[in-house]
Design an enzyme around this catalytic site. Sequence first.
Site, PDB file in Angstrom:
ATOM      1  N   ASN A  18       0.874  -1.174   0.000  1.00  0.00           N
ATOM      2  CA  ASN A  18       0.000   0.000   0.000  1.00  0.00           C
ATOM      3  C   ASN A  18       0.911   1.224   0.000  1.00  0.00           C
ATOM      4  O   ASN A  18       1.420   1.645   1.038  1.00  0.00           O
ATOM      5  CB  ASN A  18      -0.865  -0.068   1.268  1.00  0.00           C
ATOM      6  N   ARG A  77      -2.510  -1.742  -3.623  1.00  0.00           N
ATOM      7  CA  ARG A  77      -3.577  -0.746  -3.627  1.00  0.00           C
ATOM      8  C   ARG A  77      -3.189   0.315  -4.653  1.00  0.00           C
ATOM      9  O   ARG A  77      -2.142   0.951  -4.538  1.00  0.00           O
ATOM     10  CB  ARG A  77      -3.692  -0.098  -2.249  1.00  0.00           C
ATOM     11  N   HIS A  86     -11.418   5.785  -1.677  1.00  0.00           N
ATOM     12  CA  HIS A  86     -11.634   4.949  -0.478  1.00  0.00           C
ATOM     13  C   HIS A  86     -12.535   3.746  -0.810  1.00  0.00           C
ATOM     14  O   HIS A  86     -13.179   3.180   0.070  1.00  0.00           O
ATOM     15  CB  HIS A  86     -12.325   5.730   0.666  1.00  0.00           C
ATOM     16  N   ARG A 127      -7.667  18.657   4.698  1.00  0.00           N
ATOM     17  CA  ARG A 127      -8.245  18.974   3.383  1.00  0.00           C
ATOM     18  C   ARG A 127      -9.578  19.694   3.563  1.00  0.00           C
ATOM     19  O   ARG A 127     -10.355  19.345   4.458  1.00  0.00           O
ATOM     20  CB  ARG A 127      -8.505  17.688   2.593  1.00  0.00           C
ATOM     21  N   ARG A 185      -8.169  14.390  17.834  1.00  0.00           N
ATOM     22  CA  ARG A 185      -7.938  14.289  19.294  1.00  0.00           C
ATOM     23  C   ARG A 185      -7.387  15.582  19.847  1.00  0.00           C
ATOM     24  O   ARG A 185      -7.808  16.055  20.901  1.00  0.00           O
ATOM     25  CB  ARG A 185      -6.944  13.149  19.585  1.00  0.00           C
ATOM     26  N   GLY A 205      -9.920   5.983  11.413  1.00  0.00           N
ATOM     27  CA  GLY A 205      -9.465   6.542  12.699  1.00  0.00           C
ATOM     28  C   GLY A 205     -10.529   7.276  13.496  1.00  0.00           C
ATOM     29  O   GLY A 205     -10.767   6.963  14.669  1.00  0.00           O
ATOM     30  N   GLU A 246      -8.306  -2.563   4.878  1.00  0.00           N
ATOM     31  CA  GLU A 246      -8.056  -2.454   3.444  1.00  0.00           C
ATOM     32  C   GLU A 246      -7.050  -3.503   2.965  1.00  0.00           C
ATOM     33  O   GLU A 246      -7.200  -4.073   1.886  1.00  0.00           O
ATOM     34  CB  GLU A 246      -7.566  -1.038   3.108  1.00  0.00           C
TER      35      GLU A 246
END
Length: 403
Positions: free
Chosen positions: A7, A97, A185, A246, A290, A333, A386
Amino acid sequence: MKVLVLNAGSSSQKSCLYDLNGSLPIDPPDPVWEAQIDWTVQPGKAVLKVKANGTRLESTIESTDRATDTLQMLKTLSEGKTKVIQQTGDVDIVGHRIVHGGQHYRQSVRIDQTVKATIADLARFAPLHNPANLQGIEAIEQSLGGVPQVAVFDTAFHATLPPAASIYPIPYEWYEKGVQRYGFHGISHQYCANRAAQLLGRELIDLKLVTCHLGNGCSLAAVQDGQSIDTTMGFTPLEGLMMGSRSGSVDPGVVLYLMREGNYTINEIEQILNKKSGLLGISGISSDLRQVVSSQTERSARAIDTYIHRLRSGIGSMLANLGGLDAIVFTAGVGENSALIRSRTCEAFRWLGVEIDSEKNQSSPIDQDISARSSKARILVIHTQEDWAIAQECWKLSHSRSS
Ligand code: ADP
């Protein structure tokens, strides 16, 4: 069967090895070897981490080029404390990937010269990712010779988007030249949709799902009859939801204004929208949720409110085309770990009968249903896998060829 998964990202390369015997297991197995190279830490150096046989190694290596570093990572498969195979030739198949499969690839394919040339051509749509993916393929050719390699595309699951969802309302000639909504995704959305069906004990074909991939990058998919019928990312992974750094969707007029009035160059704007926006841009603290939550500043609160507002709007737009809802799935996450984001998001859909069980929501659920018993739709938290999804594709492709 030993399946190696690669990946390759723009600044890191992750890899793992699965050892599969007999038929595919229902629950995702742990890989027997995992490794990662990170090129962001220091110029001219790379940090290599490897985990296998109960051992974790971490070293900083002199980085010559990505291909050589990748070869060094692959050596740890058959050498030293992390040795899990006798020789690299023991690997049966390698899955990659690949970020962009364009209009060409609706499913995974065995890699040959034509596939490589197409991936290279599609680098014009994914300039950071497709070349890195190709380097991974070439590193395998150098180290493992003629081992079968499989390309698993992040866009493929969304190849079923109907034209109304994939066409931009701009001059049609641009669509004909490939400027359209592709979605990303896809490996994660597809995995989560399949896993949701498994956890619910239902056939995927009978389900209407909204899958929410909320990591550093964020996107939604509306899944009907096992197919993606709408998604929030588009021509690039910049469209749609607000993300870590983003922006997600902004009025294109903002970009024109900044170029005209602010004298920003295209590269500067690209950098701002990809790296300095989202949670980081509004909070001024971090792209990591977080840290934004714990900082408790007014701007952080605004960042979280905007994130949730856009997430709710996105789910609303997915629902509009689904015509019903069996489950909302949270993954990646943020989706897997933030009870706050899950509960505040679902609150907006109470009037639809979507009800979260707050105790289950707080209990670090993984691959669990966190909806209240009376809820009209299920709410699932699924750990996205994934790499395992890519390994499964390799397994299926090699078995369909030999049968
Ligand atoms: P990527 O999209 O790069 O694969 P991940 O899926 O690992 O990223 O998601 C990374 C994000 O998940 C972090 O930036 C952080 O905001 C969020 N995250 C991870 N753990 C938690 C947590 N316990 N609470 C809230 N957010 C978390």
